[in-house]
Write an enzyme that holds these catalytic residues in place. Sequence first.
Site, PDB file in Angstrom:
ATOM      1  N   GLU A  30      -0.018   4.194  -0.352  1.00 29.66           N
ATOM      2  CA  GLU A  30      -0.735   5.375   0.142  1.00 29.66           C
ATOM      3  C   GLU A  30      -0.602   5.578   1.641  1.00 29.66           C
ATOM      4  O   GLU A  30      -0.886   6.657   2.145  1.00 29.66           O
ATOM      5  CB  GLU A  30      -2.226   5.295  -0.254  1.00 29.66           C
ATOM      6  CG  GLU A  30      -3.059   4.215   0.458  1.00 29.66           C
ATOM      7  CD  GLU A  30      -2.942   2.825  -0.171  1.00 29.66           C
ATOM      8  OE1 GLU A  30      -1.956   2.571  -0.878  1.00 29.66           O
ATOM      9  OE2 GLU A  30      -3.842   1.992   0.077  1.00 29.66           O
TER      10      GLU A  30
ATOM     11  N   HIS B  38       0.836  -1.215   0.000  1.00 31.26           N
ATOM     12  CA  HIS B  38       0.000   0.000   0.000  1.00 31.26           C
ATOM     13  C   HIS B  38       0.868   1.261   0.000  1.00 31.26           C
ATOM     14  O   HIS B  38       1.275   1.717   1.065  1.00 31.26           O
ATOM     15  CB  HIS B  38      -0.914  -0.004   1.231  1.00 31.26           C
ATOM     16  CG  HIS B  38      -2.013  -1.004   1.123  1.00 31.26           C
ATOM     17  ND1 HIS B  38      -3.202  -0.741   0.500  1.00 31.26           N
ATOM     18  CD2 HIS B  38      -2.074  -2.295   1.520  1.00 31.26           C
ATOM     19  CE1 HIS B  38      -3.968  -1.813   0.520  1.00 31.26           C
ATOM     20  NE2 HIS B  38      -3.303  -2.780   1.136  1.00 31.26           N
TER      21      HIS B  38
END
Length: 517
Positions: A175, A173
């Site tokens: 983000e 991930h």
Amino acid sequence: MAITDHDTVVVLDFGAQYSQLIARRVRECGVYSQILPFTASADEIRKLAPKGIIFSGGPASVRAEGSPRPDAGVFALGIPILGICYGLQVMSEMLGGHVTSSGRKEYGLQNITISDHSSELLSGVSDSSQVWMSHGDAVDRIPEGFRVTAVTPTCPYAAVEDSRRKFYGVQFHPEVVHSVEGDRMIRSFVLDICGAEADWNMGSFVSDAVESIRKTVGSRRVLCGLSGGVDSSVAAVLIHKAIGDQLVCVFVNNGMLRKHEAESVLDLFGRHFSMNLQYADASDDFLSALKGVTEPEAKRKIIGKVFVDTFYREARKCGDISFLAQGTLYPDVIESRSPSGGPSSTIKSHHNVGGLPEDLKWELLEPLKELFKDEVRALGKELGLPDELVYRHPFPGPGLGVRCIGEVTKERLDTLRDVDAIFIDEIRKAGLYGKIWQALADLLPVKSVGVQGDERTYREVCTLRAVTSEDAMTADWFRMPYEVLQRAASRICNEVPGVNRVLYDITSKPPGTIEWE
Ligand code: XMP
């Protein structure tokens, strides 16, 4: 239709916890980002003419029957795609690769090793870089045309790309902040690979939001409950900018506000912003309903009920209203995801607006719904709200009611208001206000003996509390310099007649909460 003239990156939401965070990271690159449910057709997406598409993660398994899939047409649009976690898996599966359910979940920090330095997505990323993994399934065969660009000891396809078709995928991930160079990867995707122009900012948000509010509201009228906090203030000013006097704000004084708070709200919104502001001083209603009540939950329930009654009474005076505006932020949005939809929100619970009475049928208007708190602050500044309001500490809806431990009376509230004002004043003077998440004072249901002047006294005890926090879920007590505590304590005992003893709370959360109640 596109709701902005700026370059857009679409985030296709597969039910991820992190879709809004992905959108936020794109905004941080200076590019507008729009979230669509994964069910959006390729045609809908094409009409938005996005520069790029990001497939979010999601809790499903691509191996499971009926698992969410995008319209296969998105792969033929000629638009770069980045698949994150489930997004990578679904892309791989649909393009001829294979995903396996090993049954083993991988969750937590990992280091990726770059295996192909010509990767566009990983350009500038260190050879070994910490990332955050959270997945059960994994790709075990990549589609034709793809190559591996990064691996981990347990994941042979940590990052892959097909630079000819401009399809990219990461199992981790990027983000989340734990992926140390994740923002660099998102930046490479958005700016270099997609070629989006970085010209979007809060000013663009304002003009887009104003246009969209005008379109939604038309000639109808909007009601907004103004609390004086950042969220409702920013929402109100934004909506006011869009529709002027079609917005009616209701500000309820519950008698439990901070010192001078009512005056400053009336001054700022009524006079400075010239808003249509209806002021309801319901202090007496609240206080009489609270008479004799000491149990915290009972106090909260009463305050909530009187608030709802007052708010609706005022609303009925406002004539024909079609919308209820709320300063709901993304973290307030209660997610209830269905396979066909994104997040849906319910009425922001701490605004105490509760279930609407039958005769008031309003649509919700929530222009801040996609934003995080710090983005709302930036928006507030953009709209010309003063720093004092934009950066103010959180304050609970039931106000000083939850800080007057024991019975809530007018005298005790006045005492607490004075204590609180002195404490905040000393914190501000010491230049510490911005370093603290929240500073508060409580009045305890205890009296203690003291000596003031030549006189023995028997007066109330107050506690001061200041905490640091990221999100109020956990908090640490603020290491307040002794001199500041000393000045605050000395002023409180000298200037506030009802108090002769001051304590400083050094409990973290957990086990304590921030409020005492
Ligand atoms: P606790 O006391 O649970 O508080 O650690 C966490 C955060 O929530 C705020 N708080 C409220 N905010 N209405 C609000 O708008 C409320 O009823 C309420 N109760 C607590 C609290 O001040 C802290 O920031």
